[in-house]
Design a protein around this motif. Structure first.
Motif: not given
Length: 233
Positions: A51-52, A78-79, A81, A104
């Motif tokens: 995510i980062t 994110d997770g 996704s 998640i």
């Protein structure tokens, strides 16, 4: 640690990834786990989700360094996704709290259609993960607990089919782990000795607390301490 030599914790996680499958490693950091499996030709395809920005770039660099661009794809998001529906056959989520792991999975349930195995390594809150798996009809098939560099880690493996391992003592088994309760190795005993000590300290601090919430918390602590005294040898 690198993609050729994992930590003991991630080596054990890797051992539960079946060969020739499509793996999604969520929160992949440097993508060491999928790269390790890619180098060993243990997976058909790997997806490293992060995510980062920093870990995402580190993962891309590691995949490039290991010459695995044709096997492993690094995606930012994110997770779950980062996945397409029915894409991943095996999903690993490691090194997070149990509440985050379950969040998640819950948010990404629409991406779990094709997945046949979840390999989860919560740093804390394993009970939360077990409860989610049970609620969603995932069957816990294996558990491990190990100590590495002074920290204790649990690994939970679940599949779609089979018989749930829980008995009439489900509440205690959700807390301690049905498989871990049977084995009770040194890491298990160390973990719960520390937890019981902490529970008793919190209980003592709450002695003069009033209100429904405080009483509910005290009752939970007393129940957990009682379980530990009954079940841990």
């Amino acid at each position: 640690m690198n993609s050729e030599k994992l930590s003991n914790r991630l080596e054990r996680v890797a051992s539960y990834v079946p060969e020739n499958t499509i793996l999604a490693d969520i929160g992949s950091d440097h993508a060491y786990l999928p790269c390790y499996l890619g180098l060993k030709k243990g997976i058909k395809k790997g997806i490293a989700g992060e995510i980062t920005q920093g870990p995402y770039l580190s993962a891309k660099e590691q995949v490039k360094l290991d010459k695995l661009n044709d096997v492993i794809e690094v995606r930012k998001g994110d997770g779950l996704s980062v996945l397409k529906p029915d894409e991943a056959e095996v999903i690993t989520i490691c090194g997070m709290g149990g509440s985050l792991i379950t969040s998640i999975l819950e948010k990404g349930k629409d991406k779990l259609g094709r997945a046949r195995r979840l390999i989860l390594q919560p740093n804390v809150g394993s009970k939360t993960v077990r409860k989610w798996l049970l609620k969603e009809n995932w069957v816990l098939i294996a558990e491990e607990i190990l100590k590495e560099d002074g920290k204790i880690y649990e690994i939970l493996v679940a599949e779609r089919t089979g018989d749930q391992p829980y008995t009439d003592h489900e509440e205690a088994e959700l807390l301690f782990g049905p498989f871990l309760l049977k084995n009770q190795n040194e890491a298990f005993k160390d973990k719960w000795a520390g937890e019981v000590k902490q529970w008793k300290a919190i209980l003592a601090q709450m002695e003069n607390s009033s209100g429904v919430t405080a009483e509910k918390k005290r009752e939970e602590l007393r129940r957990n301490i009682k379980f530990a005294e009954e079940w841990i040898s």
